[in-house]
Each structure stands twice: as structure tokens, then as C-alpha cells.
Design a protein around this motif. Structure first.
Motif, short mmCIF file in Angstrom:
data_model
loop_
_atom_site.label_atom_id
_atom_site.label_comp_id
_atom_site.label_asym_id
_atom_site.label_seq_id
_atom_site.Cartn_x
_atom_site.Cartn_y
_atom_site.Cartn_z
N GLU A 111 44.70 41.25 27.97
CA GLU A 111 45.57 40.39 28.71
C GLU A 111 45.91 41.03 30.10
N GLY A 112 45.46 40.38 30.95
CA GLY A 112 45.86 40.83 32.45
C GLY A 112 45.01 42.03 32.91
N ALA A 113 43.85 42.53 32.15
CA ALA A 113 43.17 43.49 32.58
C ALA A 113 42.19 43.08 33.50
N ARG A 114 41.71 43.96 34.62
CA ARG A 114 41.11 43.52 35.72
C ARG A 114 39.94 43.99 35.47
N VAL A 115 38.74 42.86 35.74
CA VAL A 115 37.55 43.16 35.31
C VAL A 115 36.67 42.86 36.65
N ALA A 116 35.67 43.92 36.75
CA ALA A 116 34.66 43.42 38.01
C ALA A 116 33.25 43.45 37.49
N VAL A 117 32.46 42.69 37.77
CA VAL A 117 31.09 42.29 37.05
C VAL A 117 30.27 42.46 38.28
N ASN A 121 38.73 37.95 44.22
CA ASN A 121 40.02 37.44 44.55
C ASN A 121 41.04 38.08 43.53
N GLU A 122 41.84 38.67 44.39
CA GLU A 122 42.87 39.64 43.64
C GLU A 122 43.58 38.85 42.59
N GLN A 123 44.05 37.57 42.53
CA GLN A 123 44.42 37.08 41.38
C GLN A 123 43.53 36.59 40.45
N GLY A 124 42.18 36.86 40.65
CA GLY A 124 41.37 36.47 39.48
C GLY A 124 40.42 35.06 39.89
N LEU A 125 38.97 35.12 39.58
CA LEU A 125 38.17 34.15 40.12
C LEU A 125 38.38 33.14 39.09
N ASP A 126 38.13 31.82 39.13
CA ASP A 126 37.89 30.83 38.17
C ASP A 126 36.32 30.65 37.49
N VAL A 127 36.12 31.39 36.53
CA VAL A 127 34.98 32.04 35.99
C VAL A 127 34.20 30.69 35.71
N GLY A 131 22.58 28.79 43.37
CA GLY A 131 21.75 29.98 43.01
C GLY A 131 22.45 31.47 43.36
N GLY A 132 23.77 31.28 43.46
CA GLY A 132 24.19 32.61 43.74
C GLY A 132 25.80 32.43 43.96
N VAL A 133 26.55 33.69 43.99
CA VAL A 133 27.98 33.59 43.94
C VAL A 133 28.61 33.31 45.45
N ALA A 134 27.82 33.65 46.58
CA ALA A 134 28.02 33.60 48.02
C ALA A 134 28.67 32.25 48.29
N GLY A 135 29.60 32.13 48.94
CA GLY A 135 30.19 30.81 49.24
C GLY A 135 31.20 30.18 48.52
N PHE A 136 31.25 30.85 47.31
CA PHE A 136 32.22 30.22 46.29
C PHE A 136 33.66 29.97 46.67
N ALA A 137 34.28 28.72 46.74
CA ALA A 137 35.71 28.40 47.13
C ALA A 137 36.48 29.28 46.33
N GLY A 138 37.51 29.74 46.89
CA GLY A 138 38.63 30.24 46.10
C GLY A 138 38.56 31.88 46.06
N SER A 139 37.39 32.44 46.73
CA SER A 139 37.06 33.72 46.96
C SER A 139 36.78 34.11 48.34
N GLU A 140 37.00 35.71 48.59
CA GLU A 140 36.67 36.22 49.85
C GLU A 140 35.52 36.85 49.67
N ARG A 141 34.66 37.09 50.80
CA ARG A 141 33.40 37.84 50.81
C ARG A 141 33.56 39.22 51.21
N MET A 142 33.13 40.22 50.44
CA MET A 142 33.19 41.42 50.84
C MET A 142 32.02 42.04 50.86
N ALA A 143 31.95 43.37 51.70
CA ALA A 143 30.70 44.06 51.80
C ALA A 143 30.12 44.69 50.48
N ASP A 144 28.70 44.31 50.13
CA ASP A 144 28.39 44.78 48.95
C ASP A 144 28.89 46.14 48.36
#
Length: 425
Positions: free
Chosen positions: A219-225, A258-264, A275-288
Motif C-alpha cells: 500500500e503506497g509503495a512506489r513501482v517503476a516498470v 507521474n509522482e502521484q501514480g499513473l492511471d494504469v 502502440g506505446g506509452v509516449a504521449g499518455f495524458a496525465g504523465s510527463e516525458r522523461m529522458a530514457d
């Protein structure tokens, strides 16, 4: 380099086959008298390279190179996926087949390890061209596959439709419908409920058990995928349902955060449509490359092998790494993570949910009796948790990493079978 650096492969320490050989060498001290058989693990039983000529839609003829490697069949028929990727090599397929040998033994399935691949970028070809490639490849490797010999399954850039073409081609060649020759098929062709999300579910189940043992609250754990195909998306979905925050996702189109958590759920729908995650609303782009610096508790590398390098291992902030991909962590990075106190649940147990449900599918095809998705998930969860508990006990007993413990448990089973079967002739 081990003497098992075969004449047709020249691995480096961090290459797929080099990584696998290093992992085998590390387990030797824990095999007792079975260590006399260790060379068995360092040599694939059979490697087939095939030419795949097809007529393209424009009338020209193109040739592709295909592979099928059976690493070890001591415990049962070969089991392993088929990937379509422009960078597929014999060495990569050898390593993937070897990890399948270890993986099936780690969860105690009655299989050996195999893997296949075609060097092709499927995005550059039409559906009909991919069908021709698939059918010709299946015909070429048909001499070594079969329901009791070697059972392919989906992997990178392959899916249920490709398995259907493989099953049909093999069936036509043997003169009868053989649903059990592949797994990961469409449901109405003998596929199993729960198969598509099974690998990701296994990642989550082993992650949940590991987090419990670490005293980490999901609960509340931060996950990066990293990777948002069937594996990464299914794991992310289950973590989100458990109250975790998926804060960063990377795929071939880019990296979003998204520091608050993405809407999965919304992200999954977006990826299916775009076809990919790029451009998803509610997120910020970051360098790979900055993905490896993201502040998180759990990291899930679920893309390709060799991405967790020594340099990146120094930067990872997670306390728990769940290997959804095959071979994502090179040996030098493994050592760094261990020294830093980062727990790695290795691929050969963490992502074994897929092959476990493939086993369920194979069994159901033989009996023509099919289980509900609830039954599938209950059986899968029990096998994954029981296997991880056995591995964890071995790690505690010998004061070794979970990866070495997984290899110790699996290699003992493989080499016991080898010893009891003896040598022929």
C-alpha cells in the motif's frame, strides 16, 4: 571463459550466454556430487539454424534466419517461446533456452528448456508476410518439435495468432490436429484462460511474497516498470490494485512519469490504441536514461535482457527488483545490487508464471478438459509461492542470493534427472 564457450559462439562476460555460464559457475559449490555433471548445463543438447525463404507481397523473395535450440531435455520435453526481433542471434537463443531449463526446474514442471527466434522486424512486414514466415519456420523446425518433444510459445513480438498458425502448420504436416504442439493459443483453439496475464501475475505474486518477507507494505509503495507489454502491464495492474503507485513506465516509445501514480488502466488502454506509452495524458516525458534514477521501492525490468548494467545498478533506488524479463541483470550488476542490499527476485522464478500456465494449457489439451480462470490463478499462485519459499530457504541456509539459490534448487533437479537416466549408449 568456461571451456563451454562453444566453437560457434564467442560470448563476452555480460553477453547472454556469458551471463548464463557465469550463473552456472556460481552454483557449482552447492551441487555436491552432482557437480560432476555440470558440463551438461553448459552445452545445449541441440541447436537448429534454418533458412526461411518467403515471397513478399511485391513478388520478390526474401530470406530470414531462424533458430530453435533445445538446451536440456532430461526432465521432459523442451519448453520455450519464439521471438521475432531484428537482433535475434544464436547466442541469445541458446541463453534463453538455458534459462528455460532452469526456470521449469525451479517451479518443478516436467519440462526441459528450449527457445526459438527469427531475425526479423515484424513491424516492417504485412500480416500475410508474417504468416508466411511463421508457417515456413514451423515447417523447418517441425523435425524437432511436437507435443512430447518441444512445445513453443509466444515471446517478444509473437502472440496467440502466430501460435495458431504454428499449430495449424504442424497439424497439416502430421495429418491430424495437434493442439498440444504449442501453448499460448487462442482460447477456442485449445488455449487456456489466464495465459495472457500469467507471466505478469507471477511477477506480482513473487513480488508480493518478497515484499512481505522484507516487511514492505505494498500500500503506497512506489513501482517503476520497464516494458509495458503483456508482462509489465499485467504486473503494473496488479500492483495498482494492491494500492501501490506506479510512478514510471518505460517502453520502446519513451519514458513517462507521474509522482502521484499513473492511471494504469487508462495507460493500458492508451498503449493498446497507440502502440506505446509516449504521449499518455496525465504523465510527463522523461529522458530514457533517467528512468534508472527514478525514486521507487520496487523496480520491474520487464523488457529485454542485459539492461541492468553495473553503471545503472549503482543508481537504482529500489529495495526490491523483480525480473519480469529474461536475463535483464548482468553478473557485475548482480554483485553491485547485492552489496547495496537490494533484493533481486531472479527471472528464473519471478517470470515463471507464463510457463506454469503454459503447462496448465498443455495438460488441458491432452485431457480436453478445461479449467476456469479462478482455478488457473489459484493453482498458479500456489506453485509460485511454494517454489519461492523453497528457494528462499535455500538462500538462507547457504547465505547466498536468491538467484544462486534458484539455480541451486533447479540444477540439483536437472542433474539428478541426468544422473538417474544415465548416458546412452
Amino acid at each position: 571463459m568456461s571451456q563451454a564457450a562453444l566453437s560457434y559462439v564467442h560470448p563476452t562476460p555480460d553477453s547472454p550466454w556469458g551471463t548464463y555460464l557465469s550463473q552456472v559457475d556460481r552454483v557449482a559449490p552447492y551441487l555436491g556430487h552432482l557437480a560432476r555433471w555440470i558440463e551438461t548445463l553448459k552445452r545445449p543438447k541441440r541447436a537448429l539454424i534454418v533458412d526461411i525463404p518467403i515471397e513478399l507481397d511485391n513478388g520478390s523473395v526474401a530470406h530470414f534466419e531462424g533458430f530453435r535450440v533445445q538446451h536440456n531435455l532430461s526432465r521432459g520435453p523442451g519448453k520455450g517461446g519464439v521471438r521475432y526481433h531484428p537482433d535475434v542471434t544464436l547466442e541469445e537463443v541458446m541463453a534463453l533456452s538455458a534459462w528455460m531449463t532452469v526456470k521449469t526446474a525451479a517451479v518443478n514442471l516436467p519440462y526441459g528448456g528450449a527457445k526459438g527466434g527469427i531475425r526479423i522486424d515484424p513491424k516492417q512486414y504485412s500480416r500475410k508476410e508474417i504468416e508466411r514466415v511463421t508457417r515456413r519456420y514451423t515447417s523447418e523446425i517441425g523435425i524437432i518439435i511436437g507435443p512430447q518433444q518441444d512445445i513453443p510459445a509466444p515471446d517478444v513480438n509473437t502472440n496467440g495468432q502466430i501460435m495458431a498458425w504454428m499449430m495449424d502448420t504442424y497439424s497439416m504436416n502430421v495429418g491430424g490436429t495437434a493442439t498440444g504442439v504449442v501453448t499460448g493459443k487462442p482460447i477456442h483453439l485449445g488455449g487456456s484462460l489466464g495465459r495472457v496475464k500469467s507471466t505478469g501475475r507471477g511477477v506480482f505474486v513473487t513480488g508480493r511474497e518478497a515484499a512481505r518477507r522484507l516487511g514492505m507494505n505494498l500500500e503506497g509503495a512506489r513501482v517503476a516498470v520497464q516494458g509495458f507489454g503483456n508482462v509489465g502491464s499485467a504486473a503494473a495492474e496488479l500492483f495498482a490494485q494492491s494500492g501501490s503507485k506506479v510512478v514510471a513506465v518505460q517502453d520502446h516509445t519513451g519514458t513517462i512519469v507521474n509522482e502521484q501514480g499513473l492511471d494504469v488502466a487508462a495507460l493500458t488502454a492508451w498503449v493498446k490504441e497507440n502502440g506505446g506509452v509516449a504521449g499518455f495524458a496525465g504523465s510527463e516525458r522523461m529522458a530514457d536514461e533517467e528512468f534508472w534514477d527514478v525514486r521507487c521501492d520496487i523496480l520491474v525490468p520487464a523488457a529485454l535482457e542485459g539492461v541492468v548494467t553495473a553503471e545503472r545498478a549503482q543508481r537504482i533506488t529500489a529495495k526490491l527488483v523483480l525480473e519480469g524479463a529474461n536475463g535483464p541483470t548482468v553478473p557485475s550488476a548482480d554483485d553491485i545490487l547485492a552489496d547495496r542490499g537490494v533484493l533481486v527476485v531472479p527471472d528464473v522464478i519471478c517470470n515463471a508464471g507464463g510457463v506454469t500456465v503454459s503447462y496448465f494449457e498443455w495438460v488441458q489439451d491432452f485431457s480436453s478438459f478445461f479449467w476456469t480462470e479462478e482455478e488457473i490463478n489459484v493453482r498458479l499462485d500456489k506453485i509460485m509461492v511454494d517454489a519461492l519459499c523453497k528457494i528462499w530457504d535455500t538462500a538462507d541456509k547457504h547465505k547466498i542470493t536468491l538467484r544462486t539459490a534458484t539455480f541451486a534448487v533447479a540444477c540439483e533437479r536437472i542433474l539428478t534427472a541426468r544422473e538417474e537416466r544415465g548416458l546412452y549408449p
